[in-house]
Design an enzyme around this catalytic site. Structure first.
Site, PDB file in Angstrom:
ATOM      1  CD1 TRP A 204       2.205  -0.855  -1.686  1.00 30.13           C
ATOM      2  CD2 TRP A 204       4.305  -1.074  -2.405  1.00 30.13           C
ATOM      3  NE1 TRP A 204       2.990  -1.125  -0.591  1.00 30.13           N
ATOM      4  CE2 TRP A 204       4.270  -1.272  -1.004  1.00 30.13           C
ATOM      5  CE3 TRP A 204       5.519  -1.180  -3.080  1.00 30.13           C
ATOM      6  CZ2 TRP A 204       5.423  -1.565  -0.274  1.00 30.13           C
ATOM      7  CZ3 TRP A 204       6.662  -1.468  -2.351  1.00 30.13           C
ATOM      8  CH2 TRP A 204       6.610  -1.650  -0.963  1.00 30.13           C
ATOM      9  CG  HIS A 205       7.376   1.097  -5.813  1.00 34.51           C
ATOM     10  ND1 HIS A 205       6.963  -0.163  -6.171  1.00 34.51           N
ATOM     11  CD2 HIS A 205       8.561   0.928  -5.168  1.00 34.51           C
ATOM     12  CE1 HIS A 205       7.854  -1.049  -5.771  1.00 34.51           C
ATOM     13  NE2 HIS A 205       8.834  -0.414  -5.162  1.00 34.51           N
TER      14      HIS A 205
END
Length: 591
Positions: A370-371
């Site tokens: 996600w990052h």
């Protein structure tokens, strides 16, 4: 395309010494504040007006103002596909189909940014895309929960379930709610719907000191201004110290002109300066959410004052004073923790079983993807995971030696008053120093991003973080655990039980703001969500403006915000917990 306001921001950039994109981002966050004051005044009987207002503001922010038109179209595409999938797929796999679609789309955005070598200082669509992924996957699970039997759901799922699919305009209004579209935080659709329909503000309990005004409970504007001021304060710190406190300076020849103590101190300084950027933007965004009314979270049962922490994303005081990695991780990016727990960690467990090591690892991997795809994210997450694992070992085997005796019959109950004693205070002080120096080391790759510069930066501080981690783990694994367990008494000593007056209070924020409201005042869901304040509970806007009481500000600052929903880091690491001594009672959890 060059816009009329671009020359202004270029001049401001020259004065402030920051890129024009970042100046525009801050300007948008500031502009969201007065716009939120207009949003909260839109009538509840015209919800479409609120949806359209939010969409217009978001469109302006992303398209002409920040120049992210193509990225905005990608976000719209992701929303359209999600809505179609949720509406057409009826099976139990629907939320996972949505989850993998939105995560895959986000990964494409991250990969494209890496291939094009977009600098970190440039504002592009990936930040807004990350927030949207949390909203869309949460929405899919909320709809799925609405199709399940209520007895199969926990309190959080019961509070956020959707029994019917909202119309497309309401759905897009939720996805592009303007105070959170740039930097978050994320939240569930039920909260947005209650905000639009003005059912978010329940009837105050009898002991409430702050009644409901014509639109929102008293205290909203004061707390919103508080968070806005905190954001401006940390923004000023970052503006003054950002260039001076950059990790990139570690790789310059100047580094070798400093002494060892100065080098060590500089790493701590850089980590603090890097945090101030997040403190600034998240505090300003939360202030706009509170100004719009979304932050309302019921009433404090002890003081009767309003709570405005429904979408709190960061607890600055807890981060800077944390004595364990658990507290630090729980206090950072809290709403992302909620999303990971509710949409990944809990959902991967089979029915009737508790999540274990597989669910823990899957949650960490999801958080990393996600990052982004930069190697630095994975180095930072792995290192933080090792620190968290080590923290659990200390908490289970070392911390008990510094605690006074607990009450009989409950080996892990609260210790006798006065507490903490001198030994525990010394333990906490050492813990604070270890956490602060450890996190400063662990986050280096998170900001450097590239593999070689990250490792080189660690090398120039002699890998002190990994050396301390592996030394401590080796101690526990090669006899330390056995030796420490021998010193722990198998039974709690017989001591005089605590009286209610002697016991220290414990403040726990519930996992669901809506569920919190029902449980706190003994109301059922229908009463809590449909309850409108009676005329005797209302005060006029003039009364609120004339009231110079600033206790809401003090109350918000003193709120420890010990969130039950943010125990995610401790739960996820439970699969890697150190074994307990045979016959030792399991730790009692505060509910």
């Amino acid at each position: 395309m060059r816009m009329l306001w671009d020359p202004l921001f270029e001049r401001l950039s020259d004065v402030a010494g920051a890129p024009p994109d970042q100046i525009k981002m801050i300007a948008a966050l500031v502009l969201a504040f007065p716009l939120a004051a207009i949003f909260v005044r839109l009538p509840a009987n015209r919800p479409n007006l609120a949806h359209i207002f939010s969409l217009i503001v978001t469109t302006f922010f992303l398209w002409p103002f920040l120049g992210l038109g193509w990225g905005y179209l990608e976000l719209i595409f992701s929303c359209v596909v999600t809505y179609v999938l949720v509406a057409t797929l009826k099976g139990s796999n629907m939320p996972w189909v949505v989850f993998f679609f939105v995560m895959g789309h986000l990964t494409i955005t991250h990969v494209r940014r890496a291939i094009w070598a977009v600098p970190v200082t440039e504002i592009e669509i990936s930040g807004s895309h990350m927030v949207l992924v949390m909203k869309l996957s949460t929405f899919a699970w909320n709809v799925h929960d609405g199709r399940r039997k209520t007895e199969e759901l926990d309190n959080m799922q019961l509070a956020t379930r959707l029994s019917s699919l909202p119309n497309p305009l309401a759905f897009f209004g939720y996805c592009f709610y303007f105070p959170t579209v740039l930097v978050g935080p994320s939240f569930d659709y039920a909260s947005y719907d209650a905000l639009i329909k003005h059912t978010l503000y329940t009837t105050p309990p009898p002991n409430a000191k702050s009644k409901i005004s014509g639109r929102t409970p008293v205290g909203r504007r004061r707390v919103a201004l508080l968070h806005f001021a905190i954001g401006i304060f940390f923004l000023a710190i970052f503006s003054l110290l950002g260039a001076r406190g950059s990790f990139e300076r570690v790789l310059t020849p100047t580094w070798y002109t400093w002494g060892k103590a100065q080098q060590f101190g500089f790493i701590q300084f850089c980590a603090f300066v890097a945090r101030t950027k997040y403190y600034a933007v998240w505090s300003m965004s939360e202030g706009a959410c509170i100004q719009s009314g979304l932050g309302f979270n019921g009433y404090d049962p002890k003081t009767g004052r309003t709570l405005w922490n429904r979408v709190r994303n960061i607890n600055i005081l807890a981060i800077e004073t944390s004595e364990s990695f658990k507290v630090l991780l729980d206090s950072w990016n809290c709403r992302t923790n909620v999303w990971l727990r509710e949409c990944v960690y809990k959902r991967l467990a089979k029915k009737g079983q508790k999540p274990g090591s597989f669910q823990s690892m899957a949650t960490f991997v999801t958080s990393a993807f996600w990052h982004g795809v930069a190697p630095g994210y994975y180095l930072a997450f792995i290192t933080c995971g090792l620190y968290s694992y080590l923290g659990r070992m200390f908490r289970n085997m070392v911390r008990p030696y510094f605690l006074p005796a607990s009450s009989p019959g409950a080996a892990n109950s609260l210790p006798r008053w006065p507490y903490p004693n001198l030994a525990k205070r010394a333990y906490d002080l050492v813990g604070w120093a270890c956490v602060q120096t450890g996190v400063a080391y662990a986050v280096v790759p998170f900001f450097v991003l590239e593999l070689k510069p990250s490792v080189l930066t660690w090398a120039r501080v002699y890998f002190y973080g990994h050396v301390s981690i592996f030394a401590a783990v080796a101690f526990f694994k090669f006899g330390g655990s056995r030796w420490l367990r021998k010193g722990l008494a198998p039974k709690a000593p017989r001591v005089k039980p605590l009286s209610p007056a002697d016991a220290p209070s414990v403040s726990v924020q519930p996992p669901s703001p809506l569920a919190e409201t029902y449980e706190r005042f003994g109301e059922d869901e229908s009463a809590a969500t449909s309850g409108v304040a009676t005329p005797s509970n209302f005060v006029s806007e003039a009364d609120e403006a004339d009231d110079a009481n600033i206790e809401w500000v003090a109350h918000d600052l003193q709120n420890k915000d010990q969130k039950d929903f943010s125990k995610m880091s401790d739960e996820i690491l439970s699969g890697f917990d150190t074994p307990r001594r045979p016959g030792t009672p399991t730790q009692r959890k505060t509910q």
